[in-house]
Design a protein around this motif. Structure first.
Motif, short mmCIF file in Angstrom:
data_model
loop_
_atom_site.label_atom_id
_atom_site.label_comp_id
_atom_site.label_asym_id
_atom_site.label_seq_id
_atom_site.Cartn_x
_atom_site.Cartn_y
_atom_site.Cartn_z
N ASP A 112 -17.62 -0.27 5.26
CA ASP A 112 -16.62 -1.95 5.87
C ASP A 112 -15.37 -1.23 6.22
O ASP A 112 -14.19 -2.29 5.46
N ALA A 162 -7.89 -3.59 7.75
CA ALA A 162 -7.49 -5.03 7.49
C ALA A 162 -6.41 -5.08 6.83
O ALA A 162 -4.86 -5.42 6.78
N LEU A 163 -7.00 -4.14 5.66
CA LEU A 163 -6.10 -4.87 4.37
C LEU A 163 -4.49 -3.15 4.67
O LEU A 163 -2.96 -3.43 4.01
N ARG A 171 -3.51 -2.56 7.43
CA ARG A 171 -2.32 -3.62 8.55
C ARG A 171 -1.22 -4.39 7.76
O ARG A 171 -0.29 -4.70 7.70
N ASP A 172 -2.30 -5.56 6.76
CA ASP A 172 -1.33 -6.46 6.26
C ASP A 172 -0.41 -5.86 4.99
O ASP A 172 1.19 -6.35 5.07
N ASP A 175 -19.26 1.46 11.64
CA ASP A 175 -19.17 1.02 9.79
C ASP A 175 -20.80 1.77 9.43
O ASP A 175 -21.79 1.68 10.48
N ARG A 201 -13.35 -1.79 8.64
CA ARG A 201 -12.51 -2.63 9.32
C ARG A 201 -11.64 -3.51 8.21
O ARG A 201 -10.49 -3.65 8.94
N THR A 202 -12.47 -4.31 7.40
CA THR A 202 -11.71 -4.66 6.03
C THR A 202 -11.16 -3.66 6.01
O THR A 202 -10.00 -3.50 5.83
N VAL A 203 -11.21 -2.64 5.71
CA VAL A 203 -9.92 -2.17 5.09
C VAL A 203 -8.77 -1.44 6.38
O VAL A 203 -7.62 -1.83 5.69
N ALA A 220 0.35 -7.74 1.58
CA ALA A 220 -0.99 -7.52 1.16
C ALA A 220 -0.29 -7.88 -0.65
O ALA A 220 0.69 -7.72 -0.37
N TRP A 271 -7.21 -1.54 -3.28
CA TRP A 271 -8.57 -0.78 -3.46
C TRP A 271 -8.15 0.35 -3.28
O TRP A 271 -7.75 1.15 -3.46
#
Length: 171
Positions: free
Chosen positions: A155, A161-162, A164-165, A126, A157-159, A171, A17
Motif C-alpha cells: 500500500d 500520500a501520508l 505528503r500530508d 504495489d 500509494r497510501t504511505v 497529517a 504509521w
C-alpha cells in the motif's frame, strides 16, 4: 502506538504509521544473470567431479566449486528478503524512521526529517518504494544512510500520500 518510543520521539511527535517491507522471495530481474551463472558453474563442477571420480582422481575438490555455484545462484534472491524481514519503517508527524536489526551488525535506527522541501521519489508500484532525497541520520547506532528509502512496502500509494500530508502539516 508509542510504546518504546519515549526516548526517541521529540515533544509533540506521534507515530502515524508503521510497516515492514515485503519479504517474499522472488526469482526475477537483476538476480537472473547470477542464478544462470551459478547454475552453470555448479553444473560444470558436478561434471568435473563425475569425470574425476571415473578416472580415480580427487573428485572431492569439486564440492567447493559446486557449493560456490549454488551460493552464487541463490544468494541474490535470498539476501534481499532476509534483510527485509529484519527491517521496519515508521512515520511520525515529523520524521521517517528506518530500523534494522541484523545479526553481527546490531540495531540501527536512522531518521529523516520530513520538512516540506524534502524531495521524494515514488515508483508507483504495489508493493512500492519511496526514496527520500536526504541523508538519514542515526538515532540508534552510528551509521548514516545516504540513500534512505522505504523499499517494497505494501500500500505504498497510501504511505506516499501520508508523507505528503505530513510535509504539508495536515497529517
Amino acid at each position: 502506538m508509542t510504546d518504546g518510543w519515549q526516548d526517541i520521539l521529540h515533544p509533540g511527535e506521534r507515530v502515524l504509521w508503521q510497516g515492514q517491507p515485503d519479504g517474499r522471495v522472488r526469482f526475477n530481474g537483476p538476480q537472473m544473470p547470477f542464478a544462470l551463472f551459478g547454475i552453470i558453474f555448479a553444473g560444470f563442477a558436478v561434471f568435473w567431479m563425475v569425470m574425476a571420480a571415473r578416472s580415480g582422481g580427487f573428485w572431492v575438490f569439486g564440492l567447493i566449486h559446486f557449493f560456490a555455484g549454488i551460493v552464487v545462484a541463490l544468494a541474490p534472491s535470498l539476501i534481499g528478503p532476509y534483510i527485509a524481514n529484519h527491517t521496519w519503517y515508521s512515520l511520525t508527524n515529523q520524521r521517517a524512521f528506518i530500523a534494522t536489526q541484523m545479526p553481527f551488525a546490531g540495531r540501527e535506527l536512522n531518521a529523516v526529517d520530513l520538512r516540506p522541501s524534502l524531495g521524494l521519489d515514488f515508483d508507483g508500484r504495489d508493493p512500492g518504494t519511496i526514496a527520500f532525497h536526504a541523508k538519514a541520520l542515526p538515532v540508534v547506532g552510528t551509521r548514516t544512510d545516504s540513500r534512505p528509502r522505504f523499499s517494497q512496502i505494501p500500500d505504498a500509494r497510501t504511505v506516499f500520500a501520508l508523507i505528503r500530508d505530513i510535509q504539508k502539516g495536515t497529517a
